[in-house]
Structure formats: structure tokens, C-alpha cells
Design a protein around this motif. Structure first.
Motif, mmCIF file in Angstrom:
data_model
loop_
_atom_site.group_PDB
_atom_site.id
_atom_site.type_symbol
_atom_site.label_atom_id
_atom_site.label_comp_id
_atom_site.label_asym_id
_atom_site.label_seq_id
_atom_site.Cartn_x
_atom_site.Cartn_y
_atom_site.Cartn_z
ATOM 1 N N VAL A 1 -25.596 -57.826 68.255
ATOM 2 C CA VAL A 1 -26.206 -58.363 69.474
ATOM 3 C C VAL A 1 -26.191 -59.885 69.435
ATOM 4 C CG1 VAL A 1 -28.382 -58.596 70.747
ATOM 5 C CG2 VAL A 1 -27.636 -56.347 69.929
ATOM 6 N N GLY A 2 -25.860 -60.482 70.544
ATOM 7 C CA GLY A 2 -25.728 -61.939 70.623
ATOM 8 C C GLY A 2 -24.288 -62.382 70.565
ATOM 9 N N LEU A 3 -23.441 -61.546 69.962
ATOM 10 C CA LEU A 3 -22.003 -61.779 70.028
ATOM 11 C C LEU A 3 -21.495 -61.191 71.346
ATOM 12 C CD1 LEU A 3 -21.031 -60.925 66.336
ATOM 13 C CD2 LEU A 3 -21.471 -63.175 67.339
ATOM 14 N N GLU A 4 -20.194 -61.201 71.534
ATOM 15 C CA GLU A 4 -19.631 -60.833 72.825
ATOM 16 C C GLU A 4 -19.333 -59.348 72.974
ATOM 17 O OE1 GLU A 4 -16.509 -62.041 69.881
ATOM 18 O OE2 GLU A 4 -18.376 -62.926 70.626
ATOM 19 N N ILE A 5 -19.707 -58.528 71.985
ATOM 20 C CA ILE A 5 -19.336 -57.111 72.014
ATOM 21 C C ILE A 5 -19.951 -56.386 73.204
ATOM 22 C CG2 ILE A 5 -19.424 -54.961 70.725
ATOM 23 C CD1 ILE A 5 -17.584 -57.124 69.557
ATOM 24 N N GLY A 6 -21.242 -56.588 73.448
ATOM 25 C CA GLY A 6 -21.890 -55.926 74.574
ATOM 26 C C GLY A 6 -21.351 -56.389 75.906
ATOM 27 N N LEU A 7 -21.104 -57.684 76.025
ATOM 28 C CA LEU A 7 -20.534 -58.225 77.254
ATOM 29 C C LEU A 7 -19.162 -57.619 77.512
ATOM 30 C CD1 LEU A 7 -21.400 -60.350 79.383
ATOM 31 C CD2 LEU A 7 -20.130 -62.054 78.060
ATOM 32 N N GLY A 8 -18.379 -57.459 76.450
ATOM 33 C CA GLY A 8 -17.060 -56.849 76.582
ATOM 34 C C GLY A 8 -17.152 -55.394 77.006
ATOM 35 N N ALA A 9 -18.141 -54.658 76.468
ATOM 36 C CA ALA A 9 -18.308 -53.252 76.844
ATOM 37 C C ALA A 9 -18.609 -53.127 78.326
ATOM 38 C CB ALA A 9 -19.431 -52.623 76.017
ATOM 39 N N ALA A 10 -19.521 -53.953 78.841
ATOM 40 C CA ALA A 10 -19.868 -53.895 80.259
ATOM 41 C C ALA A 10 -18.664 -54.215 81.133
ATOM 42 C CB ALA A 10 -21.014 -54.865 80.551
ATOM 43 N N ALA A 11 -17.893 -55.230 80.750
ATOM 44 C CA ALA A 11 -16.720 -55.611 81.539
ATOM 45 C C ALA A 11 -15.673 -54.500 81.551
ATOM 46 C CB ALA A 11 -16.117 -56.900 80.998
ATOM 47 N N LEU A 12 -15.447 -53.855 80.412
ATOM 48 C CA LEU A 12 -14.440 -52.791 80.346
ATOM 49 C C LEU A 12 -14.850 -51.587 81.187
ATOM 50 C CD1 LEU A 12 -13.543 -53.017 76.558
ATOM 51 C CD2 LEU A 12 -12.002 -53.491 78.471
ATOM 52 N N VAL A 13 -16.140 -51.270 81.201
ATOM 53 C CA VAL A 13 -16.600 -50.151 82.018
ATOM 54 C C VAL A 13 -16.398 -50.452 83.501
ATOM 55 C CG1 VAL A 13 -18.656 -48.884 82.761
ATOM 56 C CG2 VAL A 13 -18.197 -49.194 80.324
ATOM 57 N N TRP A 14 -16.696 -51.686 83.915
ATOM 58 C CA TRP A 14 -16.478 -52.036 85.323
ATOM 59 C C TRP A 14 -14.995 -52.123 85.655
ATOM 60 C CZ3 TRP A 14 -19.399 -51.636 89.410
ATOM 61 C CH2 TRP A 14 -20.772 -51.486 89.218
ATOM 62 N N LEU A 15 -14.165 -52.431 84.673
ATOM 63 C CA LEU A 15 -12.716 -52.364 84.891
ATOM 64 C C LEU A 15 -12.306 -50.929 85.209
ATOM 65 C CD1 LEU A 15 -10.004 -54.152 84.462
ATOM 66 C CD2 LEU A 15 -9.811 -52.761 82.398
ATOM 67 N N MET A 16 -12.874 -49.968 84.478
ATOM 68 C CA MET A 16 -12.609 -48.559 84.760
ATOM 69 C C MET A 16 -13.033 -48.200 86.188
ATOM 70 S SD MET A 16 -14.012 -46.965 81.178
ATOM 71 C CE MET A 16 -13.988 -45.286 81.776
#
Length: 511
Positions: A150-165
Motif C-alpha cells: 500500500v502506498g506504491l502504485e499497485i492498487g492504482l494499477g489494479a483500479a485502472a486495469l479493471v476500468w480498462l476491462m
């Protein structure tokens, strides 16, 4: 493997009309409110054990927000923030909140809300039960490795990939391009997953011009600025981390074994989705090839999982050290696919399995007692709180003198607000690393490196430290200006010394 959008999933609530849209909107707002509140409480619990690399990001955000400066320390420009968008978002929040640690909590909450709403939207579209989104988010949040990132970009990346789907399913090419551009700013390597998700659609190249326009419009300005103003389009960490190769015998390929030695239960819970997807994936593919309509609805989730597998293999090929958050994208992709698969084929069993995994993960997290001193999985040598205290001591002792780090710099730099230098903060020290990378690379790799650093000032020299931090569990240095005891489950108990540069011994890697 391709898929087409479904305009009428098997849920009555999805019937077209103003009334159903209004009900859906109310439901989404309630879900967002609940997830936001729970996420805020989760962050309060986990905030004390944010890892040292998170504080590297926070230092960048604080310097940008409060000083208008892009760098880990205020004494010089650097380009080692792996995720420009994470830094920019945190900096924007810090401008308002005046505290980067509060900003990272707010960004965590916002990211969680975006993630669950995206999961709800793609789940509804593909005919999954209503529990899919909240349970999947709970499993992801409580995964020991992900909660340790948490605090790194992993969660932000997960949210972006889901919205890409979501946008890929809805055939919105411009939105797909915009989100893909955001993903590039979150982490360039996540574009592997983007490519698979987009190409898995039927008529994948329909609207290609709009997709490319959205991508270029979002991503190009930053990378052009970084190339011209910061001296490299891609962050310097690409060179730094690939040169490290491994921690002794441990690399990304076998890194799970290293974490097993230190955190056995947490490692099993973290990597379990990767093990399960190697079984579930082929079963799904066989059913798909036999014409299963139910399995065809899971194609977008399977595409994400395939992208995660390719991301994992890319890191194996790069032969980088096993930093735990490097496994995050493949774990996220596998988890989303597995829960979608369970929700679609065996809804009750899938729900029970998801709740069981989330419950066991929560119990494992709480087992040492709350609040925890360390994240469930960590390779740090001290708590961030301990490093912040030491950083304040160093600020008092150094009195403006330059200090060379002992290998972990994030929390020290954040709290010290002084010139703590190493490869991550001192741009002059990067030049030899660039040259070494070019020597090791083949023709193509060398050419790409030269282009990336075309505007890098190679005449810069490393900052000459006047003081040096040393870590040792053995014989102390002959002369020490200060000594601190540090401890972690990763490295045990050690002594951290501050010595004059003339008295410093040859540095040893912390791993």
C-alpha cells in the motif's frame, strides 16, 4: 480468444429503463460509501507499517507539492519515481492536505472505491452475481503481499486495469486509450496486461485511431517532459533494478521461496492465486473450446489473467531481484479471474471460497497483534517509524552535511529533509550505472538505453558524502558519531552507525 459485449446479462436488475438506472445508481453510491469507510479504517490500521519504498514515493510527492521540485531530496533532481502518476496524484492531494502521509491514505480510499465500482460494472455486464465485486475487493485488499504494498502504485494499477476491462467491454475506444495512457503513467510494464485485454476483444482494432489518440494524448506529454527536462523518458529505476540482478541466489524467478523462509503462512496466502490459476486456467480454456457460453462470458477476466502471466514471465526474463511488489500485477490478475470463474460457474462455492480466503488472510494479518510494527511481507531492516526517528536525529547531527545511505533511504529522506544520497537520490551516481547497463546490453538494448538517456547530463558527478551510514551486526566501526539499534523479522537485530566519510568502511549490500 475473443469476446463481444453482452447487452442483457442474466440479471433482472439490468433491464433497460430510467427506474433500473436510478436503482443502480443508488446501489453504486451505497457500495462506494461502505467501501470508502471500510478502506479508511483499514488504512488507519496499516499506516504504521508502510514500507520504506512507499516513503520514497512520499518524499517525491512532498517535494513536488511543497517545493515544486522533482526529486527524492531537495538538493538535486532525480528520476527514480517508478510511477509518475502516483507521485502526481499524491502531490496534488498534498497541496491541499499539507501532509503526504494523509494524502496517501486518501488516495488509497479513492483507489479502493474506483476498484470496487469497476469490478461491479464489469461483473454486472458479464452476468456475475452481486457479491463478486465486494468479495473480490476484500480478497485483494487482505492479500498479505498486496497489503504490504500500500502506498506504491499497485492498487492504482489494479483500479485502472479493471476500468480498462469495462471500457473494452463497452466498446469505447477513446476511453480505452485514455485509461491505457494512465496505466503507462502508473507503471510502464503494466502495458503488457493492457495489450492482452484489448487484443482479446472481437474486432480488436475497431476504433484504433481513437484509442491511439487517447493513449498518446494522456501519456506523451509526461514522457516527453521527462525525456527533455529530467534526462530520461523512462525512470532510472529500470537501469538500477535490472543491474542488481538478484539478492545472492534469489531472483524474481525463485523469490517466493525466499519469502517462504521468512513468512511461510503469508507467502502461501499471497501466492495461492498464482498456483490455483495454473489449474483453473486450462480447465476454463477446454470448456471455452467446447463452446461453453458461460465460459465465453469470462473471456475478459481470462485475458487479464493471461496478461498477468506474461507480466510474470517478462520479469523472469529480466532477471530482477524479488522485490515483493513485483509479483503484485500477476497476483491481482489471477485473483480477479479465479473469483469471476467461481462466481460464474459455482456461485455458492465461489462465494464461500472467497470469504474463506479473506477471513484467513485477515486472521493472519491480526495474529501478531494490532497495530503491527511490520507489514505481513517485508524486506526492510527496520520499521518505517524507527527510520523516521533516526532521520530526525540525522538532521540534527548532520547540520547540512551530505550523508550516504546504508541502502534504505525512503523514510530517512522523508523525515530528515536533508541530503541523504545514493543511486535513488543522487543523479550523478546514475551515470556509471547507465554505462554499465550499456556494456551489458545487446545491440537493441544499448540503442534503446542511448535514446532514453539522450538528454541526460553524463558530466554530472556523484555528490561527495561527508558522513556515511553503515549497518553491521558484527564489529562496530572505530569512530562513530551516532549509533542506533534496528530490528526486523527479515534481517534480525543490527546496529546502524553514522561515521565520517574518512572513517567509513567499504559498503556492503543490505541484501
Amino acid at each position: 480468444m475473443s469476446w463481444t459485449p453482452h447487452t442483457a446479462p442474466n440479471r433482472g436488475a439490468e433491464a433497460a429503463g430510467p427506474a433500473s438506472s436510478q436503482v443502480r445508481g443508488v446501489s453504486d453510491r451505497r457500495l462506494a460509501a461502505v467501501v470508502g469507510l471500510v478502506s479508511a479504517l483499514v488504512f488507519v490500521v496499516l499506516q504504521p507499517h508502510l514500507i520504506d519504498d512507499t516513503y520514497i514515493t512520499l518524499s517525491y510527492a512532498k517535494n513536488l507539492a511543497l517545493h515544486g521540485h522533482w526529486g527524492l531530496i531537495t538538493e538535486g533532481t532525480s528520476n527514480t519515481a517508478t510511477s509518475p502518476l502516483n507521485v502526481l496524484a499524491l502531490a496534488a492531494l498534498t497541496v491541499v492536505l499539507r501532509d503526504a502521509e494523509v494524502a496517501v491514505g486518501l488516495l488509497f480510499v479513492l483507489t479502493q472505491v474506483l476498484l470496487v465500482l469497476g469490478l461491479r460494472r464489469i461483473g454486472d455486464r458479464q452476468g456475475l452475481p452481486s457479491w463478486f465485486a465486494p468479495v473480490t475487493m476484500a480478497v485483494l485488499t487482505l492479500n498479505p503481499l498486496l497489503i504490504s504494498s500500500v502506498g506504491l502504485e499497485i492498487g492504482l494499477g489494479a483500479a485502472a486495469l479493471v476500468w480498462l476491462m469495462v471500457f473494452a467491454a463497452e466498446r469505447r475506444p477513446l476511453a480505452v486509450g485514455v485509461v491505457a495512457g494512465l496505466v503507462a503513467l502508473i507503471r510502464l510494464d503494466l502495458l503488457v496486461l493492457v495489450a492482452v485485454v484489448v487484443l482479446a476483444r472481437r474486432d480488436a482494432f475497431a476504433g484504433l485511431a481513437r484509442t491511439l489518440a487517447g493513449f498518446v494524448g494522456v501519456a506523451l506529454p509526461w514522457f516527453l517532459f521527462s525525456w527533455l527536462a529530467l534526462g530520461s523518458a523512462v525512470p532510472d529505476t529500470l537501469v538500477i533494478k535490472t543491474l542488481q540482478r538478484s539478492w545472492g541466489a534469489w531472483s524474481f524467478t525463485n523469490g517466493a521461496g525466499l519469502y517462504w523462509e521468512h513468512f511461510p503462512l503469508e507467502t502461501v496466502l499471497s501466492f495461492l492465486p498464482l498456483a490455483l490459476v495454473t489449474v483453473a486456467g486450462p480447465v476454463w480454456l477446454v470448456r471455452l473450446l467446447r463452446g461453453s457460453v458461460a465460459d465465453r462470458r469470462l473471456v475478459p477476466f481470462a485475458a487479464l489473467a493471461v496478461g498477468g502471466a506474461l507480466h510474470f514471465l517478462a520479469y523472469v526474463w529480466l532477471d530482477v531481484p524479488p522485490y515483493h511488489w513485483y509479483y503484485g500485477p500477476s497476483i491481482i490478475a489471477a485473483t480477479v479471474f479465479l473469483l469471476a470463474w467461481g462466481a460464474r460457474l459455482r456461485a455458492r462455492a465461489g462465494l464461500a471460497a472467497g470469504l474463506a480466503l479473506a477471513t484467513v488472510s485477515a486472521l493472519a494479518y491480526a495474529s501478531p497483534g494490532l497495530p503491527r510494527d511490520f507489514s505481513p511481507i517485508t524486506s526492510n531492516h527496520a520499521t518505517s517509524e524507527r527510520y523516521r526517528d533516526i532521520g530526525q536525529d540525522i538532521a540534527t547531527i548532520a547540520q547540512g552535511r551530505t550523508v550516504h545511505s546504508a541502502g534504505e533511504i525512503g523514510a530517512l529522506a522523508y523525515s530528515c529533509d536533508c541530503a541523504i544520497v545514493d543511486l535513488f537520490s543522487d543523479r550523478g551516481a546514475v551515470a556509471p550505472a547507465i554505462e554499465e547497463s550499456e556494456r551489458r546490453s545487446g545491440t537493441v538494448g544499448r540503442a534503446l538505453t542511448e535514446v532514453n538517456f539522450r538528454f541526460f547530463d553524463r558530466s554530472q558527478r556523484p555528490m561527495a558524502p561527508e558522513l556515511v551510514l553503515e549497518v553491521t551486526a558484527g564489529v562496530p566501526p572505530a569512530k562513530a558519531l551516532a549509533t542506533w539499534t534496528i530490528h526486523s523479522p527479515w534481517a534480525g537485530t543490527q546496529q546502524l552507525y553514522l561515521v565520517g566519510a574518512a572513517d567509513a568502511r567499504p559498503p556492503k549490500p543490505m541484501w
